[in-house]
Every structure is written in structure tokens, then in C-alpha cells.
Design an enzyme around this catalytic site. Sequence first.
Site, PDB file in Angstrom:
ATOM      1  N   TYR A  68      -3.032   2.092  -8.073  1.00 19.03           N
ATOM      2  CA  TYR A  68      -1.823   1.563  -9.212  1.00 19.03           C
ATOM      3  C   TYR A  68      -2.956   1.108 -10.306  1.00 19.03           C
ATOM      4  O   TYR A  68      -2.233   1.196 -11.347  1.00 19.03           O
ATOM      5  CB  TYR A  68      -1.343   0.326  -8.677  1.00 19.03           C
ATOM      6  CG  TYR A  68      -0.500   0.411  -7.302  1.00 19.03           C
ATOM      7  CD1 TYR A  68      -0.308   1.648  -6.611  1.00 19.03           C
ATOM      8  CD2 TYR A  68      -0.110  -0.818  -6.629  1.00 19.03           C
ATOM      9  CE1 TYR A  68       0.233   1.948  -5.405  1.00 19.03           C
ATOM     10  CE2 TYR A  68       0.490  -0.555  -5.305  1.00 19.03           C
ATOM     11  CZ  TYR A  68       0.829   0.601  -4.762  1.00 19.03           C
ATOM     12  OH  TYR A  68       1.621   0.713  -3.637  1.00 19.03           O
ATOM     13  N   CYS A 105       4.749   4.437  -4.277  1.00 21.64           N
ATOM     14  CA  CYS A 105       4.536   3.872  -5.615  1.00 21.64           C
ATOM     15  C   CYS A 105       3.496   4.694  -6.238  1.00 21.64           C
ATOM     16  O   CYS A 105       3.544   5.063  -7.441  1.00 21.64           O
ATOM     17  CB  CYS A 105       4.375   2.330  -5.518  1.00 21.64           C
ATOM     18  SG  CYS A 105       5.718   1.501  -5.051  1.00 21.64           S
ATOM     19  N   GLN A 139       1.048  -1.153   0.104  1.00 19.78           N
ATOM     20  CA  GLN A 139       0.112   0.027   0.052  1.00 19.78           C
ATOM     21  C   GLN A 139       0.751   1.286  -0.080  1.00 19.78           C
ATOM     22  O   GLN A 139       0.679   2.113   0.733  1.00 19.78           O
ATOM     23  CB  GLN A 139      -0.931   0.141   1.269  1.00 19.78           C
ATOM     24  CG  GLN A 139      -2.059  -0.895   1.163  1.00 19.78           C
ATOM     25  CD  GLN A 139      -3.143  -0.514   0.075  1.00 19.78           C
ATOM     26  OE1 GLN A 139      -3.337   0.977  -0.468  1.00 19.78           O
ATOM     27  NE2 GLN A 139      -3.904  -1.611  -0.481  1.00 19.78           N
ATOM     28  N   SER A 140       1.921   1.431  -0.960  1.00 17.12           N
ATOM     29  CA  SER A 140       2.756   2.465  -0.791  1.00 17.12           C
ATOM     30  C   SER A 140       2.403   3.696  -1.438  1.00 17.12           C
ATOM     31  O   SER A 140       1.901   3.724  -2.613  1.00 17.12           O
ATOM     32  CB  SER A 140       4.094   1.820  -1.714  1.00 17.12           C
ATOM     33  OG  SER A 140       4.978   2.825  -2.038  1.00 17.12           O
ATOM     34  N   ASN A 141       2.188   4.811  -0.694  1.00 22.74           N
ATOM     35  CA  ASN A 141       1.801   6.120  -1.081  1.00 22.74           C
ATOM     36  C   ASN A 141       2.733   6.549  -2.417  1.00 22.74           C
ATOM     37  O   ASN A 141       2.756   7.302  -3.211  1.00 22.74           O
ATOM     38  CB  ASN A 141       2.123   7.103   0.077  1.00 22.74           C
ATOM     39  CG  ASN A 141       1.021   7.007   0.954  1.00 22.74           C
ATOM     40  OD1 ASN A 141      -0.310   6.525   0.659  1.00 22.74           O
ATOM     41  ND2 ASN A 141       1.121   6.968   2.335  1.00 22.74           N
TER      42      ASN A 141
END
Length: 351
Positions: A123, A86, A82-84
Site C-alpha cells: 500500500y 485493496c 492485509q487486503s489483496n
Amino acid sequence: MDLSRFPRRRYTSGPTPIEPLPRFSAALAATCPGGRGPEVWVKRDDMLGLFPGGNKTRKLEFLVADALARGADTLITCGAPQSNHCRITLAAAAREGLACRFVIEERVPGTYSDTASGNHFLYRLMGVEDIVVVPAGTPMGPAMEAVAAQLAAQGRQGYIIPGGGSNAIGGLGYVACVQEMQQQWFDLGWSPDHVVVGSGSSGTHGGMLAGLIGCHLAHSLIGIGVSRDPIDQVPLVQREAQSVLDALGINMTVPASSVRCVGGWWQPKYSLPNSAMVEAVQLLARTEAILLDPVYTGKVMAGLIGLARQGQLKPGERVLFMHTGGLPALHMYEDVVLGKISSPPAPGTAG
Ligand SMILES: *Cc1c(COP(=O)(O)O)cnc(C)c1O
């Protein structure tokens, strides 16, 4: 410091606001010794561009400009499921007409899902070209190099952005932020006694420290750890700040004593909730209608609240909280932040 010699793209139309938090400050004071607490303000870096923006937006202004200057056609980066970082890298790629690929580290086994919502939904919506999922502990540098080699074999050119966008070039984004705030403080006619910021991959904390040193500002900068206690976090921040100063050609060393990190608020683990985070997210939402996220800013605000209650942020002092963004993660934890699922208490010890 002259940042104009570095290529930069602009993803935000002007400075982000610095706003007072009067109702939050009053509610906090009521829980501090003697019923008095600090005056808390917020720097709205959650309003940065590449919506919903955050601290990665500032780093990417310099990183993506560097990628374009080198002729890259694809951005490659890495992060948690859940990377902000990325998600915002992908947003920048879409804006620039670049492709984007991720290496995702499944830090908590079994948590990666192809159909997850939150950042993962974004994404897919913004058209990530490919995602490679690797188990916890996999060295991310080589994994991203492998993606770049794959692209090169097809005659394409990847540009690797490290986790969190934290290297010398990314850190320049927070040098620029310090310069922006210096002007804002001048306009306000005061500057804060303390600046409180999240400290993770360290580009934000380290970049700000380099900016303060480079601008000859001696403000207290407190980094609240989101994944490490000070023993592990201080060297990371020190190294990041030093590499930023070196890139700027400033002949100064960053002493470890200039790096202030606070631990105790991120436990039980990076990205896993605790009760102090839930209190912080609810308090700011209910007093000021400003939303924090459970992984980063909620824990950082829990640290600020804790330091105020311990008397380390004193009555009458002005404290500037850096809101670094992270909104989509909030929706991954709706039941937790509403208190429907109990979460373990935080140790809440300042280090
Ligand atoms: C990445 C992130 C941080 C941590 O910043 P670093 O530069 O990695 O230390 C803080 N807040 C949010 C919302 C983030 O996405």
C-alpha cells in the site's frame, strides 16, 4: 453473451494457463481411500496482471473502466488490514494515473499497524493517498461515502468499489473468465468434472456461476467458504450471480439449488490459520512449487483435499482448482506455514 458492450481495461496479456498437477494429485491419492484420488488441475489466476495479481484483477478490469467512463479521478475501496483487493485496486489506480484511498476495517482488534509488511507494505510503496481505519462491524458503505463527500468538497470525483470488488460490474470479470475457460476446455478436448473456487465476498463464485448459466454450461462449481458456512454464504452468492445476470440482460433466475458452498475449512475465523491450511500450503509447494496463501487459497485447497478424502471428488474425476492469488499474505505467516507455530485444527466438516 456479449461482454464487448461493457467498458473494459486490460491488465493481463492473455488467458491464464490451465496446468496439470501430477505430483500433487499422486500425493493426494496416497492419502485417499483405496489410494486413489481425483486428477487435480489448476487455473493459474495467480498469474493475472497487476503483479502479484489475483481474482481482483479480473473484476477491476470492468470496475476501473466504469470509473474512467464516469470521469472519476480517485478510486475508493475497503477491506481488511492485509487486503489483496485493496492492494490490487491501488495497483490499477497507479496504472491509470488515478489516486486511491482505503477504508480499512480492523476485523481482529489490534491487528492494524502502520508499519506492517505484506500487502500493507505494498500500500505504502505504491502510494496510497489516504487510509481511514475503522473498528470491526463498521458499515463500510457509509464510511466510503464519507470519503467520497470529502473529495467532492475539494472538487474531486471518487468512485466507490465495494469490498472485494463484488458487485454486478466486478462479477463480469468472472463471466469473462468462464468464456476464457470455455475456449481452453475446447482446445484441451475435455472439461472438468468439478471446478473448485474460493467463496468470500462472492464476486468470483457468483460471477462464475452467472457465466456458467449464461453459457449454458452445467459444470459442477464448488465454492469453499473462506469466512462463512453455507447457510450464510449461499444467499450472498445467489444474489451476486443474479445481479450479474441482470446486468447482462439475461432473463434467467439463479435458484439457490444451483449454488454449492462448502463450509468447515475457514475456521476458527476469517484469516486465522488452521492445520489443514498449513498441510495444503506445504503439499502444493513441495510437489508442484506453486504457492498458496494462508487466508484464501490455502483454506480452499484444504477443502479440496478434504472433499477428495471424503470421496466427494472421486478417483478418475478431473478437478480444476481456481488459484485466485494472494501471494503477499504468505509472508505474513511464514512461521505458521513452516509449522513453527502450532495452529488450531480445522473441524473439516463439509456442509
Ligand atoms: C478476495 C480473494 C478471494 C475471494 O474472492 P471473492 O470474490 O471475494 O469471493 C479468494 N482468493 C484470494 C487470493 C482473494 O484475494
